[in-house]
Design an enzyme around this catalytic site. Structure first.
Site, PDB file in Angstrom:
ATOM      1  N   SER A 296       0.866  -1.186   0.000  1.00 24.41           N
ATOM      2  CA  SER A 296       0.000   0.000   0.000  1.00 24.41           C
ATOM      3  C   SER A 296       0.899   1.233   0.000  1.00 24.41           C
ATOM      4  O   SER A 296       2.053   1.164   0.444  1.00 24.41           O
ATOM      5  CB  SER A 296      -0.869   0.013   1.267  1.00 24.41           C
TER       6      SER A 296
ATOM      7  N   TYR B 144      -1.230  -0.929  10.545  1.00 21.92           N
ATOM      8  CA  TYR B 144      -1.319  -1.117   9.083  1.00 21.92           C
ATOM      9  C   TYR B 144      -0.054  -0.569   8.405  1.00 21.92           C
ATOM     10  O   TYR B 144       0.518  -1.219   7.527  1.00 21.92           O
ATOM     11  CB  TYR B 144      -2.572  -0.394   8.583  1.00 21.92           C
TER      12      TYR B 144
HETATM   13  N1  NAD Z   1      -9.014  -0.606  -0.902  1.00 24.34           N
HETATM   14  C1  NAD Z   1      -7.992   0.211  -0.697  1.00 24.34           C
HETATM   15  O1  NAD Z   1      -8.147   1.437  -0.661  1.00 24.34           O
HETATM   16  C2  NAD Z   1      -6.612  -0.342  -0.540  1.00 24.34           C
HETATM   17  C3  NAD Z   1      -5.521   0.549  -0.580  1.00 24.34           C
HETATM   18  C4  NAD Z   1      -4.241   0.069  -0.424  1.00 24.34           C
HETATM   19  C5  NAD Z   1      -4.040  -1.290  -0.223  1.00 24.34           C
HETATM   20  N2  NAD Z   1      -5.110  -2.124  -0.178  1.00 24.34           N
HETATM   21  C6  NAD Z   1      -4.838  -3.533   0.079  1.00 24.34           C
HETATM   22  O2  NAD Z   1      -5.468  -4.327  -0.898  1.00 24.34           O
HETATM   23  C7  NAD Z   1      -5.733  -5.626  -0.342  1.00 24.34           C
HETATM   24  C8  NAD Z   1      -7.168  -5.984  -0.629  1.00 24.34           C
HETATM   25  O3  NAD Z   1      -7.993  -4.997  -0.062  1.00 24.34           O
HETATM   26  P1  NAD Z   1      -9.475  -4.721  -0.563  1.00 24.34           P
HETATM   27  O4  NAD Z   1      -9.686  -3.278  -0.467  1.00 24.34           O
HETATM   28  O5  NAD Z   1      -9.706  -5.420  -1.830  1.00 24.34           O
HETATM   29  O6  NAD Z   1     -10.298  -5.398   0.657  1.00 24.34           O
HETATM   30  P2  NAD Z   1     -11.550  -6.383   0.696  1.00 24.34           P
HETATM   31  O7  NAD Z   1     -12.039  -6.329   2.096  1.00 24.34           O
HETATM   32  O8  NAD Z   1     -12.501  -6.064  -0.402  1.00 24.34           O
HETATM   33  O9  NAD Z   1     -10.892  -7.818   0.408  1.00 24.34           O
HETATM   34  C9  NAD Z   1     -10.043  -8.446   1.342  1.00 24.34           C
HETATM   35  C10 NAD Z   1     -10.376  -9.926   1.380  1.00 24.34           C
HETATM   36  O10 NAD Z   1      -9.445 -10.563   2.270  1.00 24.34           O
HETATM   37  C11 NAD Z   1     -10.146 -11.578   2.984  1.00 24.34           C
HETATM   38  N3  NAD Z   1      -9.431 -11.912   4.212  1.00 24.34           N
HETATM   39  C12 NAD Z   1      -9.252 -11.161   5.327  1.00 24.34           C
HETATM   40  N4  NAD Z   1      -8.537 -11.820   6.227  1.00 24.34           N
HETATM   41  C13 NAD Z   1      -8.221 -13.030   5.668  1.00 24.34           C
HETATM   42  C14 NAD Z   1      -7.488 -14.149   6.119  1.00 24.34           C
HETATM   43  N5  NAD Z   1      -6.925 -14.199   7.328  1.00 24.34           N
HETATM   44  N6  NAD Z   1      -7.360 -15.204   5.290  1.00 24.34           N
HETATM   45  C15 NAD Z   1      -7.931 -15.189   4.049  1.00 24.34           C
HETATM   46  N7  NAD Z   1      -8.650 -14.159   3.592  1.00 24.34           N
HETATM   47  C16 NAD Z   1      -8.797 -13.088   4.387  1.00 24.34           C
HETATM   48  C17 NAD Z   1     -11.513 -10.948   3.240  1.00 24.34           C
HETATM   49  O11 NAD Z   1     -12.508 -11.922   3.549  1.00 24.34           O
HETATM   50  C18 NAD Z   1     -11.783 -10.233   1.917  1.00 24.34           C
HETATM   51  O12 NAD Z   1     -12.483 -11.066   0.993  1.00 24.34           O
HETATM   52  C19 NAD Z   1      -5.377  -5.532   1.138  1.00 24.34           C
HETATM   53  O13 NAD Z   1      -4.096  -6.056   1.338  1.00 24.34           O
HETATM   54  C20 NAD Z   1      -5.391  -4.038   1.393  1.00 24.34           C
HETATM   55  O14 NAD Z   1      -4.559  -3.660   2.471  1.00 24.34           O
HETATM   56  C21 NAD Z   1      -6.383  -1.692  -0.327  1.00 24.34           C
END
Ligand code: NAD
Length: 263
Positions: A141, A154
């Site tokens: 991120s 985080y």
């Molecule tokens: N959305 C944003 O703005 C953003 C920005 C920077 C980084 N990210 C990163 O992108 C990645 C995905 O985020 P997203 O926004 O798509 O979130 P999201 O919540 O839509 O998806 C995350 C998924 O991870 C699963 N999950 C959580 N804990 C788990 C575990 N222990 N084992 C298996 N699955 C698990 C959840 O059930 C969910 O389906 C993350 O690493 C997040 O930190 C997101």
């Protein structure tokens, strides 16, 4: 197709960025194994991909549990005979100021979302090194490159993912295995949609802090992951790609003399 016949494991593939990556990989010819702790959403994404003609399996998996990671990687190798791509992508963490985080919450955040990435890499390296090829893409991120108010755990775990990607990249470069990170800025996935409903002013403030003036799409991150996973990035390793609409390029200084992003 850019991943024709490749076998790819995606953690957190049931939602947001992971689901977009799963759809994209399948469209590009990969055999995809989706892993997610949420069975309902993981199943739904797998069904959708299968209905579109993709090759996909869903494995319920709590990636913070080493034995479940071992079983996940073993499933991919046993089912398809190989593992070409690992996309570590899931996250769970405790929010709060550095001084207010709980010891248990801080430890659980790092365990579930940093140690778990390392352990999945360790397991994936066995088949990848044996076959002399593989690509690992970790979702970090922009929050791994700088600090955010109230997101200390985080920030620490995402910074760890950036450097985990570097050290894995250099150590396995001569074994044919590449490892990189993608650093998204704010993306319109379910957590951000929930923020929109719970705290619309904060949602707007974040959008306005992004030079492009909008949230990213999960597909825009999946496109970067596809590049890093595929042979198109064959000379890229130990690196990270920022995809954030310009957020991290800004020093944080407010506009001087009215010279803001709108003109
Ligand atoms: N959305 C944003 O703005 C953003 C920005 C920077 C980084 N990210 C990163 O992108 C990645 C995905 O985020 P997203 O926004 O798509 O979130 P999201 O919540 O839509 O998806 C995350 C998924 O991870 C699963 N999950 C959580 N804990 C788990 C575990 N222990 N084992 C298996 N699955 C698990 C959840 O059930 C969910 O389906 C993350 O690493 C997040 O930190 C997101």
């Amino acid at each position: 197709m850019r991943l024709d016949g490749k076998v790819a494991v995606i953690t957190g593939g049931g939602s947001g960025i992971g689901a977009a990556t799963a759809r994209t990989f399948a469209r590009e010819g990969a055999r995809v194994v989706i892993a997610d702790i949420d069975e309902k959403s993981g199943d739904a994404v797998a069904e959708e991909i299968a209905a579109a003609g993709g090759t996909v399996d869903f494995r319920p998996c709590d990636a913070s549990r080493p034995e479940e990671i071992e079983a996940l990687i073993a499933f991919a190798v046993d089912t398809h005979g190989t593992l070409d791509v690992l996309h570590n992508n899931h996250v769970s963490f405790e929010s709060g100021r550095v001084g207010d985080l709980s010891l248990d919450g801080f430890r659980r955040s790092l365990d579930a979302s940093l140690t778990a990435y390392w352990y999945a890499i360790k397991c994936a390296l066995v088949p990848m090194v044996a076959q002399g090829r593989g690509s690992i893409v970790n979702t970090a991120s922009v929050s791994g490159l700088a600090g955010d108010y109230g997101l200390g755990a985080y920030n620490v775990l995402k910074a760890g993912i950036v450097n985990l990607s570097r050290v894995t990249g250099i150590e396995y470069a001569r074994k044919g295995v590449r490892c990189n990170a993608v650093c998204p800025g704010p993306i319109g996935t379910p957590p951000i949609e929930r923020l929109h409903d719970a705290a619309p002013q904060i949602w707007t403030d974040i959008r306005e802090a992004i030079p492009m003036g909008r949230y990213g799409l999960a597909q825009e991150i999946a496109n970067v992951v596809l590049f890093l996973a595929s042979d198109e990035s064959s000379f890229v390793t130990g690196s990270h790609v920022v995809a954030d609409g310009g957020l991290h390029a800004h020093s944080g200084m407010p506009p001087i003399g009215g010279l803001g992003p709108d003109f």
